[in-house]
Design a protein around this motif. Structure first.
Motif, PDB file in Angstrom:
ATOM      1  N   PRO A 126      35.423  28.869  51.595  1.00  0.00           N
ATOM      2  CA  PRO A 126      34.928  28.274  50.328  1.00  0.00           C
ATOM      3  C   PRO A 126      33.852  27.415  49.681  1.00  0.00           C
ATOM      4  CG  PRO A 126      36.248  26.987  51.396  1.00  0.00           C
ATOM      5  CD  PRO A 126      36.267  28.290  52.365  1.00  0.00           C
ATOM      6  N   ALA A 127      32.944  26.671  50.864  1.00  0.00           N
ATOM      7  CA  ALA A 127      31.437  26.267  50.207  1.00  0.00           C
ATOM      8  C   ALA A 127      31.213  27.168  49.620  1.00  0.00           C
ATOM      9  CB  ALA A 127      31.166  25.839  51.740  1.00  0.00           C
ATOM     10  N   ASP A 128      30.823  28.759  50.247  1.00  0.00           N
ATOM     11  CA  ASP A 128      30.173  29.541  49.905  1.00  0.00           C
ATOM     12  C   ASP A 128      30.349  30.382  48.654  1.00  0.00           C
ATOM     13  OD1 ASP A 128      28.477  29.243  51.736  1.00  0.00           O
ATOM     14  OD2 ASP A 128      29.317  30.669  52.728  1.00  0.00           O
ATOM     15  N   THR A 129      32.015  29.643  47.493  1.00  0.00           N
ATOM     16  CA  THR A 129      32.404  30.377  46.795  1.00  0.00           C
ATOM     17  C   THR A 129      31.949  30.170  45.756  1.00  0.00           C
ATOM     18  OG1 THR A 129      34.614  30.368  48.396  1.00  0.00           O
ATOM     19  CG2 THR A 129      34.552  30.525  45.926  1.00  0.00           C
ATOM     20  N   ARG A 130      31.355  30.943  44.721  1.00  0.00           N
ATOM     21  CA  ARG A 130      30.237  30.110  43.251  1.00  0.00           C
ATOM     22  C   ARG A 130      31.395  30.558  42.230  1.00  0.00           C
ATOM     23  NH1 ARG A 130      28.702  27.609  46.562  1.00  0.00           N
ATOM     24  NH2 ARG A 130      26.522  28.054  48.009  1.00  0.00           N
ATOM     25  N   SER A 131      31.636  31.628  42.293  1.00  0.00           N
ATOM     26  CA  SER A 131      32.846  32.056  40.975  1.00  0.00           C
ATOM     27  C   SER A 131      34.131  32.603  41.087  1.00  0.00           C
ATOM     28  CB  SER A 131      32.159  33.084  40.097  1.00  0.00           C
ATOM     29  OG  SER A 131      31.824  34.388  41.117  1.00  0.00           O
ATOM     30  N   LEU A 132      34.696  32.444  40.360  1.00  0.00           N
ATOM     31  CA  LEU A 132      35.897  33.720  40.922  1.00  0.00           C
ATOM     32  C   LEU A 132      36.506  34.824  40.825  1.00  0.00           C
ATOM     33  CD1 LEU A 132      37.683  31.816  37.348  1.00  0.00           C
ATOM     34  CD2 LEU A 132      38.280  31.334  39.413  1.00  0.00           C
ATOM     35  N   ASP A 133      35.034  34.913  40.398  1.00  0.00           N
ATOM     36  CA  ASP A 133      35.132  37.385  40.438  1.00  0.00           C
ATOM     37  C   ASP A 133      34.584  37.320  42.488  1.00  0.00           C
ATOM     38  OD1 ASP A 133      35.252  37.464  37.882  1.00  0.00           O
ATOM     39  OD2 ASP A 133      32.901  37.679  37.627  1.00  0.00           O
ATOM     40  N   ASP A 134      34.078  36.234  42.623  1.00  0.00           N
ATOM     41  CA  ASP A 134      33.731  35.944  44.367  1.00  0.00           C
ATOM     42  C   ASP A 134      35.431  36.004  44.688  1.00  0.00           C
ATOM     43  OD1 ASP A 134      31.580  35.305  44.462  1.00  0.00           O
ATOM     44  OD2 ASP A 134      30.994  33.756  44.599  1.00  0.00           O
ATOM     45  N   VAL A 135      35.888  35.305  44.398  1.00  0.00           N
ATOM     46  CA  VAL A 135      37.219  35.014  45.025  1.00  0.00           C
ATOM     47  C   VAL A 135      38.235  36.227  44.454  1.00  0.00           C
ATOM     48  CG1 VAL A 135      40.117  33.582  44.879  1.00  0.00           C
ATOM     49  CG2 VAL A 135      37.535  32.844  44.176  1.00  0.00           C
ATOM     50  N   ILE A 136      38.293  37.587  43.810  1.00  0.00           N
ATOM     51  CA  ILE A 136      38.602  38.233  42.988  1.00  0.00           C
ATOM     52  C   ILE A 136      38.198  39.550  44.509  1.00  0.00           C
ATOM     53  CG2 ILE A 136      38.744  40.332  41.732  1.00  0.00           C
ATOM     54  CD1 ILE A 136      38.638  37.999  39.563  1.00  0.00           C
ATOM     55  N   ARG A 137      36.743  39.691  44.953  1.00  0.00           N
ATOM     56  CA  ARG A 137      36.418  40.542  45.082  1.00  0.00           C
ATOM     57  C   ARG A 137      36.845  40.330  46.584  1.00  0.00           C
ATOM     58  NH1 ARG A 137      32.191  39.471  42.099  1.00  0.00           N
ATOM     59  NH2 ARG A 137      30.860  38.102  43.200  1.00  0.00           N
ATOM     60  N   ALA A 138      37.260  38.952  46.885  1.00  0.00           N
ATOM     61  CA  ALA A 138      37.109  38.246  48.559  1.00  0.00           C
ATOM     62  C   ALA A 138      38.795  39.522  48.208  1.00  0.00           C
ATOM     63  CB  ALA A 138      37.454  37.515  49.142  1.00  0.00           C
ATOM     64  N   TYR A 139      39.930  38.775  47.550  1.00  0.00           N
ATOM     65  CA  TYR A 139      41.157  39.509  47.367  1.00  0.00           C
ATOM     66  C   TYR A 139      41.118  40.725  47.527  1.00  0.00           C
ATOM     67  CZ  TYR A 139      44.488  35.706  47.258  1.00  0.00           C
ATOM     68  OH  TYR A 139      44.773  33.877  46.822  1.00  0.00           O
ATOM     69  N   GLU A 140      40.695  41.131  47.007  1.00  0.00           N
ATOM     70  CA  GLU A 140      40.364  42.927  46.800  1.00  0.00           C
ATOM     71  C   GLU A 140      40.435  43.607  48.256  1.00  0.00           C
ATOM     72  OE1 GLU A 140      39.669  43.993  42.550  1.00  0.00           O
ATOM     73  OE2 GLU A 140      37.093  43.284  43.713  1.00  0.00           O
ATOM     74  N   THR A 141      39.204  43.068  49.151  1.00  0.00           N
ATOM     75  CA  THR A 141      39.056  43.588  50.265  1.00  0.00           C
ATOM     76  C   THR A 141      40.144  43.703  51.276  1.00  0.00           C
ATOM     77  OG1 THR A 141      36.555  43.173  49.949  1.00  0.00           O
ATOM     78  CG2 THR A 141      37.324  43.219  51.959  1.00  0.00           C
ATOM     79  N   GLN A 142      41.114  42.498  50.935  1.00  0.00           N
ATOM     80  CA  GLN A 142      41.907  42.635  52.189  1.00  0.00           C
ATOM     81  C   GLN A 142      42.986  43.082  51.865  1.00  0.00           C
ATOM     82  OE1 GLN A 142      43.065  38.915  54.356  1.00  0.00           O
ATOM     83  NE2 GLN A 142      40.469  38.251  54.345  1.00  0.00           N
TER      84      GLN A 142
END
Length: 387
Positions: A126-142
């Motif tokens: 969470p501390a390294d999250t800079r944008s919603l796109d970071d979250v989207i990419r993380a969800y996509e990976t999993q």
């Protein structure tokens, strides 16, 4: 004559406790239920290989898979790599990938076995999250990983999203993007901050009614991709409010480890399906109760499942996120593993008085499958506590 042992009390004294419970008989074949019932399953650590239990804890894969067979034989589906497996509290994404791979492979060897797998963003700090796109990419990976292994996803709540989201629209954007891409329908996951304080204000508000409106709008906009939603707020009124407003073809899965008996039975109009961590600990009782409900025997359903509720409330008492310790404690008492250790040393999160209460309540709920073994193991545990 029933077994006895000394158990500590809150006032510092000891009582001689006499067991009264009767183990639940196992079915000859996996029973059929009229509720969808997922058991969220724990992982078994391997203390003989645990060189870094806080950093990269070792897993005993043989015993971990054996426990999944135990659940499948009792008629349960498995919610794999979820909170009960210590996701983000001992089991990292690399460990979760191995768990998902192994469980999906194992399920293919068991006729009728089924599972769905947790897909979240826990490899993204969470501390390294800079944008919603970071979250989207993380969800996509999993999600992509689960689907590549041939599995279906449970879209876990995201600590990173809770930190970075500025409004309900941010949740709509992230969930809409992921759901538009999934191969199969998924189960959403509403996990309250009592389970994970970093999820406070999920769906963009700390007000339940506002959060409810947001999640319902996400479901309505994407209902072709949503099988259902698990709600874990430990408040049956909140679950009923969600359940009553869901589209007819979207399922409500109770994650309420305080009130599951009444929510599964229903109010005569609607009922909840189940996706519960407590089913890991009380699987034979829950299996018998659900099979009885399916056959129309509500009296037996209540008689078997209601005594497990006080036990569950003790296991899930605040700080609720440490409930996994009680789940694994019972797995050890019931012979599913040879030791009481956990990834990240989580067994230390609860004290001896808590475990003594679990022992009493498990006996009174008929959850101790092999009472003599449970007594001997409890005595050995108490010795390590100076008793």
């Amino acid at each position: 004559m029933s077994a006895t042992l000394p158990l500590p009390r809150a006032d510092g004294s000891l009582e001689i406790y006499r067991l009264t419970g009767t183990p639940i008989a196992r079915p000859q074949t996996a029973p059929a239920f009229n509720r969808i019932a997922y058991a969220a399953a724990h992982v078994v650590s391997d203390p003989l290989r645990d060189l870094d239990p806080w950093g990269r804890p070792a897993i005993n894969w043989e015993r971990t898979m054996a426990f999944r067979h135990h659940l499948w034989a009792l008629g349960f589906k498995i919610a794999e790599a979820m909170d009960t497996s210590q996701r983000g509290m001992g089991l990292d994404w690399a460990g979760a990938q191995e768990l998902i791979r192994r469980s999906l492979t194992e399920a293919r060897t068991v006729p009728g076995a089924d599972l769905a797998c947790g897909a979240g963003t826990d490899h993204l700090s969470p501390a390294d999250t800079r944008s919603l796109d970071d979250v989207i990419r993380a969800y996509e990976t999993q999600v992509d990983f689960v689907e590549q292994q041939g599995g279906r996803s449970i879209m876990m709540a995201s600590r990173a999203l809770a930190r970075i989201a500025a409004s309900p629209d941010d949740y709509r954007k992230v969930y809409g993007r992921i759901l538009s891409q999934t191969k199969d329908k998924v189960v959403l996951h509403w996990l309250g901050d009592m389970f994970d304080p970093q999820l406070k204000g999920y769906w963009g508000s700390e007000n339940f009614d506002t959060a409810l409106d947001t999640v319902l709008s996400i479901i309505e906009e994407n209902k072709a991709k949503v099988e259902g939603i698990k709600i874990s707020l430990l408040d049956n009124a909140c679950e009923v409010a969600l359940r009553n407003r869901l589209p007819n073809d979207v399922l409500c899965f109770t994650g309420d480890d305080f009130n599951y008996a009444e929510l599964i039975e229903g109010d005569g109009k609607k009922y909840s399906h189940a996706l519960l961590g407590i089913f890991d600990a009380v699987a034979p009782s829950a299996s018998k109760a659900l099979a009885s409900l399916a056959s129309g025997d509500v009296e037996t359903f209540r008689a078997v499942i209601e005594p497990t509720v006080p036990l569950s409330r003790k296991i899930f008492e605040a700080p609720t996120q440490y409930y996994k310790a009680g789940v694994v404690f019972l797995a050890w008492l019931n012979g599913h593993q040879r030791h009481f250790t956990m990834p990240a040393g989580m067994q230390s999160a609860r004290g001896v008085l808590h475990y003594a209460d679990i022992f009493r309540l498990a006996d009174q709920a008929n959850v101790l499958d092999m009472p003599d073994m449970a007594v001997e193991r409890m005595k050995a545990f108490l010795v390590t506590q100076g008793i």
